[in-house]
Design an enzyme around this catalytic site. Structure first.
Site, short mmCIF file in Angstrom:
data_model
loop_
_atom_site.label_atom_id
_atom_site.label_comp_id
_atom_site.label_asym_id
_atom_site.label_seq_id
_atom_site.Cartn_x
_atom_site.Cartn_y
_atom_site.Cartn_z
N TYR A 69 4.83 6.70 -3.61
CA TYR A 69 6.27 6.57 -3.87
C TYR A 69 7.08 6.74 -2.59
O TYR A 69 6.79 7.60 -1.75
CB TYR A 69 6.74 7.61 -4.89
CG TYR A 69 6.41 7.26 -6.31
CD1 TYR A 69 7.11 6.25 -6.98
CD2 TYR A 69 5.39 7.92 -6.99
CE1 TYR A 69 6.79 5.92 -8.28
CE2 TYR A 69 5.07 7.60 -8.30
CZ TYR A 69 5.79 6.59 -8.94
OH TYR A 69 5.46 6.27 -10.23
N GLY A 120 0.82 -1.19 0.00
CA GLY A 120 0.00 0.00 0.00
C GLY A 120 0.87 1.26 0.00
O GLY A 120 2.06 1.21 0.27
N TYR A 172 11.33 6.42 -1.09
CA TYR A 172 12.76 6.24 -1.36
C TYR A 172 13.35 5.28 -0.34
O TYR A 172 13.01 5.33 0.85
CB TYR A 172 13.50 7.58 -1.27
CG TYR A 172 15.00 7.42 -1.21
CD1 TYR A 172 15.74 7.12 -2.36
CD2 TYR A 172 15.70 7.55 0.00
CE1 TYR A 172 17.11 6.96 -2.30
CE2 TYR A 172 17.06 7.39 0.06
CZ TYR A 172 17.78 7.09 -1.09
OH TYR A 172 19.14 6.93 -1.03
N ALA A 231 8.48 5.99 7.15
CA ALA A 231 7.41 5.59 6.24
C ALA A 231 6.88 4.22 6.63
O ALA A 231 7.61 3.40 7.21
CB ALA A 231 7.90 5.58 4.80
N ILE A 232 5.62 3.97 6.31
CA ILE A 232 4.98 2.69 6.61
C ILE A 232 4.18 2.23 5.40
O ILE A 232 3.44 3.01 4.80
CB ILE A 232 4.03 2.82 7.82
CG1 ILE A 232 4.83 3.19 9.08
CG2 ILE A 232 3.25 1.52 8.06
CD1 ILE A 232 3.97 3.54 10.28
N CYS A 278 5.37 9.84 -0.62
CA CYS A 278 4.02 9.49 -0.18
C CYS A 278 2.96 10.48 -0.66
O CYS A 278 1.90 10.62 -0.05
CB CYS A 278 3.97 9.34 1.34
SG CYS A 278 5.05 8.02 1.96
#
Length: 224
Positions: free
Chosen positions: A73, A70, A75, A149-150, A180
């Site tokens: 984008y 899910g 990095y 980020a997750i 994101c």
């Protein structure tokens, strides 16, 4: 029991995906233990299932991979700790929202080990930190930067992909995407915040706080 693995050198992304696919299938079949895999990748961009083409600002800068998780984008690169989380939600409640919240709580708890206050925001995926050292936004609010980020995927209620926390990556590498899909906030790292944290320090914090977040939840589920 949960197996922990730490890779000392950057792992090519396609190799990591192949490993996770195999491991998740074995966990679902009862042939392998759950696993947390701590690693770094070479510089690359990944596209989640909600990625928008216009958010890939510089498509030729680094390789771009379809992640299947899910999100949008993201990095990955040296100096960023990626934790791939392969857990069996069949015995952890089968609650996707609860699981994502546990991942957020895990990141926040690990950051707290370094006296960094991580926070979540409605409508913004990931974990954020306020930046009182930066000029305020036009509306007078404090600036906020993303530090983690997750992104997850489930197959037969077994998870893969997971979290990434910026320790000391080259922050200019994020300029090739809109992380994101969020354009009006920046990206930071532990070292960017002025903390002399090394990867091994974060690994210790992740292991210590994992038990607090996930093992206690597993025990509570088992007792119901």
């Amino acid at each position: 029991m949960v197996e922990w693995r730490v890779s000392d050198s950057p792992v090519p992304y396609h190799e990591a995906l192949a490993f996770m696919e195999d491991r998740v299938a074995k966990i679902a079949a009862g042939e392998a233990e759950e696993m947390i895999w701590l690693l770094e990748h070479p510089p690359l961009y990944t596209a989640g299932t909600s990625a928008k083409r216009e958010d890939l600002v510089d498509p030729d800068r680094f390789p771009v991979f379809e992640a299947g998780r899910g999100g949008q984008y993201t990095y990955h690169g040296p100096g960023q700790r990626v934790a791939y989380v392969m857990l069996d939600l069949n015995k952890r409640g089968r609650d996707v929202r609860c699981f994502v919240r546990q991942l957020e709580d895990w990141v926040i708890a690990a950051l707290d080990e370094f006296n960094v206050k991580g926070e979540i925001r409605d409508g913004r995926v990931g974990v954020w930190v306020q930046r009182p050292d930066k000029p305020k936004a036009a509306d007078g609010s404090l600036r906020e930067d993303k530090i983690a980020a997750i992104g997850v995927k489930l197959r037969k209620w077994v998870s893969f992909h997971g979290i990434s926390i910026n320790v000391e990556p080259d922050l200019s590498h994020f300029e090739g995407i809109v992380p994101c899909g969020i354009r009006d906030h920046g990206v930071t790292s532990l070292v960017d915040l002025g903390l002399p944290v090394e990867m091994a320090d974060l690994d210790l914090a992740l292991r210590a706080t994992f038990c607090r977040i996930f093992v206690s939840k597993l025990n509570a589920t088992s007792e119901v």
